[in-house]
Design a protein around this motif. Structure first.
Motif: not given
Length: 324
Positions: A298-321
């Motif tokens: 990912y190039q745009n950090q806003q896209i990274t945050r939005l995908k982590i927040d809305r993607n149900p399979f990105a739970k690990g990224f949210r917990d680590s944050g």
């Protein structure tokens, strides 16, 4: 004397015959006069005085003719008889006039009766319609600049393409497929200080075409219309030698997903490694908000945050944050 005797019988006979005829006439006249009051009474009992007057020829008085004698009465009765026949013939003439005066028949058949319901026209054949599900989320990504990760092994899209189809023939069999085509012939790069994608040059050489055929294909129109059709199992790869059926794309290029509704009789040549066949039985649908740029990270950090927040399979990224 003999001549007188011979003549007298003839004379007497002629006188007798004459008397007989006069008496017969007088008797008949009297008899007729006697019967007329009886007829008047009968007619008065049935039809009133007007019927009796017509029997006597009184109807002619209204036309200015007298009825002083029986002969006049007979003449008037015969005239009445003629008028009655012509009166009976009038309805025929009136009926024919009413037909002639009636409105002409329409080319399609008889004229519609007043108050009758208009015949509804034949319904036009339905046209397939495809609605994007989760359009609001797609719009949020599109406003920032949607990015999709591609890898050698293949990566699923998020948001995934999910659509709802209507307007299909319930009894017809259809294939539902998706391909991803380039938006233009440009290659892009991301400029961090301006947070924008800029053109970096011409596109790379085209990759072999790939088509994702929905695993439920073919199915009836009724089956497709009663469910949400999801392409969440579709994967993107940058491996041009891929043999898993993934969609092959170049990194740093812009692409447009397309959903295809293909009638079964037009899908005989449908293949995952061939372009979508053409024909009247093939309909393509695309949505501007689903355009994305392919990246390996990912190039745009806003896209990274939005995908982590809305993607149900990105739970690990949210917990680590949170731990951080």
């Amino acid at each position: 004397m003999a001549e007188k005797r011979r003549a007298s019988p003839c004379t007497m006979l002629s006188l007798k015959a004459h008397a007989f005829s006069v008496e017969a006439l007088i008797g008949a006249e009297k008899q007729q006069q006697q019967q007329q009051p009886q007829k008047r009474r009968k007619l008065a009992g049935v039809g009133g005085e007007e019927a009796a007057a017509e029997e006597d020829g009184g109807g002619d008085k209204g036309c200015g003719e007298g009825a002083d004698s029986d002969g006049a009465a007979l003449q008037s009765s015969s005239a009445d008889g003629d008028r009655s026949r012509s009166a009976r013939a009038l309805p025929v003439g009136e009926e024919s006039f009413s037909r002639a005066a009636s409105p002409p028949l329409s080319p399609g058949g008889p004229a519609k009766a007043a108050g009758s319901r208009p015949v509804s026209p034949l319904l036009a054949p339905q046209v397939p319609r495809v609605d994007l599900q989760g359009a609001e989320l797609w719009k949020r990504f599109h406003e920032i600049g949607t990015e999709m990760i591609i890898t050698k092994a293949g990566r699923r899209m998020f948001p995934a393409m999910r659509v709802k189809i209507s307007g299909l023939d319930p009894h017809q069999q259809y294939y539902i497929a998706m391909d991803i085509v380039p938006v233009d012939n440009k290659r892009y790069r991301y400029v961090y200080h301006s947070s924008k994608w800029m053109v970096a040059g011409n596109a790379d050489s085209p990759v072999p075409p790939r088509v994702y055929i929905h695993p439920d294909s073919p199915a009836s129109g009724e089956t497709w219309m009663r469910q949400v059709i999801s392409f969440d199992k579709l994967k993107l790869t940058n491996n041009e030698l891929d043999d898993q059926g993934h969609i092959i794309l170049h990194s740093m290029h812009k692409y447009q997903p397309r959903v295809h509704v293909i009638r079964k009789d037009c899908g005989d040549d449908l293949s995952p490694v061939k372009p979508i066949p053409l024909g009247e039985g093939v309909k393509a649908f695309s949505f501007p908000e689903t355009v994305f740029t392919t990246v390996t990270a990912y190039q745009n950090q806003q896209i990274t945050r939005l995908k982590i927040d809305r993607n149900p399979f990105a739970k690990g990224f949210r917990d680590s944050g949170r731990n951080r």
